[in-house]
Design an enzyme around this catalytic site. Structure first.
Site, mmCIF file in Angstrom:
data_model
loop_
_atom_site.group_PDB
_atom_site.id
_atom_site.type_symbol
_atom_site.label_atom_id
_atom_site.label_comp_id
_atom_site.label_asym_id
_atom_site.label_seq_id
_atom_site.Cartn_x
_atom_site.Cartn_y
_atom_site.Cartn_z
ATOM 1 N N LYS A 1 0.833 -1.205 0.000
ATOM 2 C CA LYS A 1 0.000 0.000 0.000
ATOM 3 C C LYS A 1 0.869 1.257 0.000
ATOM 4 C CE LYS A 1 -3.796 -2.401 2.307
ATOM 5 N NZ LYS A 1 -4.549 -2.669 3.547
ATOM 6 N N GLN B 1 -4.331 -1.515 9.825
ATOM 7 C CA GLN B 1 -4.311 -2.852 9.230
ATOM 8 C C GLN B 1 -4.852 -3.892 10.209
ATOM 9 O OE1 GLN B 1 -3.565 -3.384 6.022
ATOM 10 N NE2 GLN B 1 -3.845 -5.591 6.140
ATOM 11 N N ASP C 1 -10.817 2.941 4.531
ATOM 12 C CA ASP C 1 -11.160 1.515 4.472
ATOM 13 C C ASP C 1 -12.678 1.312 4.468
ATOM 14 O OD1 ASP C 1 -9.216 -0.454 4.216
ATOM 15 O OD2 ASP C 1 -8.593 -0.316 6.320
HETATM 16 N N1 GUN Z 1 -6.815 -6.896 6.512
HETATM 17 C C1 GUN Z 1 -7.220 -7.629 5.447
HETATM 18 N N2 GUN Z 1 -7.778 -6.830 4.513
HETATM 19 C C2 GUN Z 1 -7.724 -5.571 5.004
HETATM 20 C C3 GUN Z 1 -8.141 -4.310 4.493
HETATM 21 O O1 GUN Z 1 -8.704 -4.172 3.402
HETATM 22 N N3 GUN Z 1 -7.891 -3.244 5.287
HETATM 23 C C4 GUN Z 1 -7.300 -3.355 6.499
HETATM 24 N N4 GUN Z 1 -7.115 -2.259 7.219
HETATM 25 N N5 GUN Z 1 -6.909 -4.503 7.005
HETATM 26 C C5 GUN Z 1 -7.116 -5.604 6.251
#
Ligand code: GUN
Length: 295
Positions: free
Chosen positions: A52, A96, A119
């Site tokens: 990311k 995350q 998110d």
């Molecule tokens: N863990 C697995 N997928 C995601 C996501 O799309 N965002 C976040 N913050 N954590 C994750």
């Protein structure tokens, strides 16, 4: 059979955003700034967050990675979130998941300022999504919608069967496919671990979205001719022939199911690459809203 090429589409989206960022810079405007909070040392999370941040740099966004130790307390994390909420330079941020067990995930997601919640996990944004209001749609579901749209896959009046009710994929997908408009207007069945005879459901499906994490779960005898298959499974399966010691496997027996499909996503190279592109898109949106709110 058409392969829904997430790698290709995500690259197109990233190019579109890169162009928009270049135009922002040329006008002397502030570029979008995404922050990511990573607590602990989970291998997959480290990989995802790293991707990311690198994606931000490549397209010209600013990015900040906040790394906190596995032993971080809930209070310390909430304090960090409040700092990010208050920091006017940051347009959007993510925490995350999963979080270490001493931390209450719900409490953390509630602490994120909904205007910076790129998110789309805050209950306010999730509710806005269900009510068809403007919001941040979670990146993976948003990526699936974008692929259906760009490949002009008909969804109206179709029967969509979603497998898995996770808060990140299955549940939002079941809501989005039933919303008004395109992609949407589907009749949706949400199946999960307590569903009796999933095969009976999948055999009736025009569109199947699997987010289960069970390699090869969806077999050819479970689908009808012409089905659209979206595979959100990403399981690491040990593989000694690979340098890193594993390969990524989806929920679908691709070789056999693809022969009966009209459209299908591969794993890897399907939904996965779309997720980051859509997070970037949400960050661009967060920047635009942040700017408008201050004008
Ligand atoms: N863990 C697995 N997928 C995601 C996501 O799309 N965002 C976040 N913050 N954590 C994750």
């Amino acid at each position: 059979m058409t392969i829904l090429d997430g790698k290709k589409v995500s690259n197109q989206i990233k190019e579109e955003i890169t162009q928009q960022v270049a135009e922002m810079k040329a006008r002397g405007e502030k570029v979008p700034h995404l922050a990511a909070v990573l607590v602990g040392n989970d291998g997959a999370s480290l990989t995802y967050v790293g991707s990311k941040v690198r994606a931000c740099e490549r397209i010209g966004f600013e990015s900040t990675l906040v790394k906190m130790p596995e032993t971080t307390s809930e209070e310390e994390l909430l304090k960090k979130i409040e700092e990010l909420n208050q920091n006017d330079d940051i347009d959007g941020f993510i925490v995350q998941l999963p979080l270490p067990k001493q931390i209450d995930t719900q409490k953390v997601l509630l602490a994120v300022d909904p205007d910076k919640d790129v998110d789309g996990f805050h209950p306010m944004n999730f509710g806005r999504m269900a009510l068809e209001m403007e919001t941040f749609i979670p990146a993976t579901p948003f990526g699936i919608l974008e692929m259906l749209e760009r490949y002009e896959v008909e969804t109206s009046g179709k029967h969509t069967v979603v497998i898995g009710r996770s808060h990140i994929v299955g549940r939002p997908m079941s809501i989005l496919m039933g919303r008004k408009g395109f992609p949407g207007n589907s009749t949706v069945t949400l199946t999960h671990s307590r569903t009796k005879n999933i095969k009976e459901m999948t055999l009736q499906a025009d569109i199947i979205i699997t987010a289960l994490g069970v390699p090869g779960f969806l077999k050819a005898d479970m689908v009808k001719e012409g089905v659209v298959v979206i595979d959100v499974g990403i399981t690491r399966v040990p593989d000694v022939t690979r340098d890193r010691g594993y390969r990524i496997t989806g929920d679908v027996d691709f070789e056999n199911v693809s022969k009966k499909s009209s459209f299908i996503t591969p794993v890897p190279g399907g939904v996965g690459p779309m997720t980051i592109a859509m997070l970037l898109k949400n960050t661009l949106l967060a920047r635009a809203r942040h700017k408008a709110a201050k004008a």
